[in-house]
Scaffold this motif. Sequence first.
Motif, short mmCIF file in Angstrom:
data_model
loop_
_atom_site.label_atom_id
_atom_site.label_comp_id
_atom_site.label_asym_id
_atom_site.label_seq_id
_atom_site.Cartn_x
_atom_site.Cartn_y
_atom_site.Cartn_z
N GLN A 53 0.85 -1.18 0.00
CA GLN A 53 0.00 0.00 0.00
C GLN A 53 0.89 1.24 0.00
O GLN A 53 1.90 1.27 0.66
CB GLN A 53 -0.87 0.05 1.25
CG GLN A 53 -1.87 -1.07 1.36
CD GLN A 53 -2.75 -0.87 2.58
OE1 GLN A 53 -3.46 0.12 2.70
NE2 GLN A 53 -2.67 -1.81 3.49
N ARG A 56 -0.59 5.41 2.60
CA ARG A 56 -1.36 4.90 3.73
C ARG A 56 -1.51 5.95 4.83
O ARG A 56 -2.54 6.00 5.50
CB ARG A 56 -0.67 3.64 4.28
CG ARG A 56 -1.37 2.99 5.40
CD ARG A 56 -2.61 2.27 4.91
NE ARG A 56 -3.24 1.64 6.04
CZ ARG A 56 -4.54 1.67 6.26
NH1 ARG A 56 -5.34 2.25 5.42
NH2 ARG A 56 -5.04 1.09 7.30
N ALA A 59 -4.69 7.90 4.52
CA ALA A 59 -5.94 7.16 4.35
C ALA A 59 -6.98 7.61 5.38
O ALA A 59 -6.64 7.92 6.52
CB ALA A 59 -5.70 5.66 4.49
#
Length: 75
Positions: A53, A56, A59
Motif C-alpha cells: 500500500q 497509507r 488514508a
Amino acid sequence: KIYVKTGGSGRKRLQSFCGTCGASLFSQGEGEATIGIRWGSIRQRMALTLKKQIWRRSAAPWVCAFQDVPAMAEE
C-alpha cells in the motif's frame, strides 16, 4: 497518452491514460522501475492479492473497516 506531473518535491511522475476516453491507467516515477496500475483499469482485479500500500498515512480512518458494513448483492 502520457502526462508529466511535477510534484511538490520537484520529482516528475508519468501519468498514463487512455487517449480515447481519458481513463487513468497507470503511473510511474521518472526513472523508476515500479509502475502503479490504477485499480479501476484492471478487469481481473478479483484475482489479485494485495502486496503493498502507498499513501497509507493519508488514508481515511474508515478505509479498513468494511468487513463489518452490511453489503448488498448485485441487483
